[in-house]
Design a protein around this motif. Structure first.
Motif: not given
Length: 97
Positions: A11-17, A49-53
């Motif tokens: 699971v990638e840690t995101l810095h922004g979306l 829904p829950i989207a996970t990158f």
């Protein structure tokens, strides 16, 4: 899927979306070799829904870590309204272009 490729999935840690009318742009850390093909989206059926990158290919390059934007269409995500299953934290700066 082999055990080795399964172990590379994280699971990638995101810095922004950013979500627009047509796309989702995630901001992630790159060591110089990160691109869209390094990611998959897992969507958990729920309302919404829950989207996970998920990063499926690690970035083993040795450039200075920096943030990059990766864009996915809403069609690729599978929903126009969704929650995100990834953690967030501040990241390194983006490189000047």
């Amino acid at each position: 899927m082999s055990e080795q490729s399964e172990n590379r999935r994280q699971v990638e840690t995101l810095h922004g979306l950013e979500v627009t009318e047509t796309a989702v742009v995630i901001t992630v850390t790159s060591n110089g070799c990160t691109d869209k093909d390094d990611f998959e989206i897992e969507v958990q059926k729920s309302l919404p829904p829950i989207a996970t990158f998920i990063r499926v290919q690690p970035d083993f390059c040795e450039a200075v870590p920096h943030s990059v934007d990766i864009s996915f269409s809403l069609k690729e995500v599978g929903a126009a309204e969704f929650k995100v299953g990834n953690p967030f934290r501040p990241g390194p700066r983006q490189l000047s272009r």
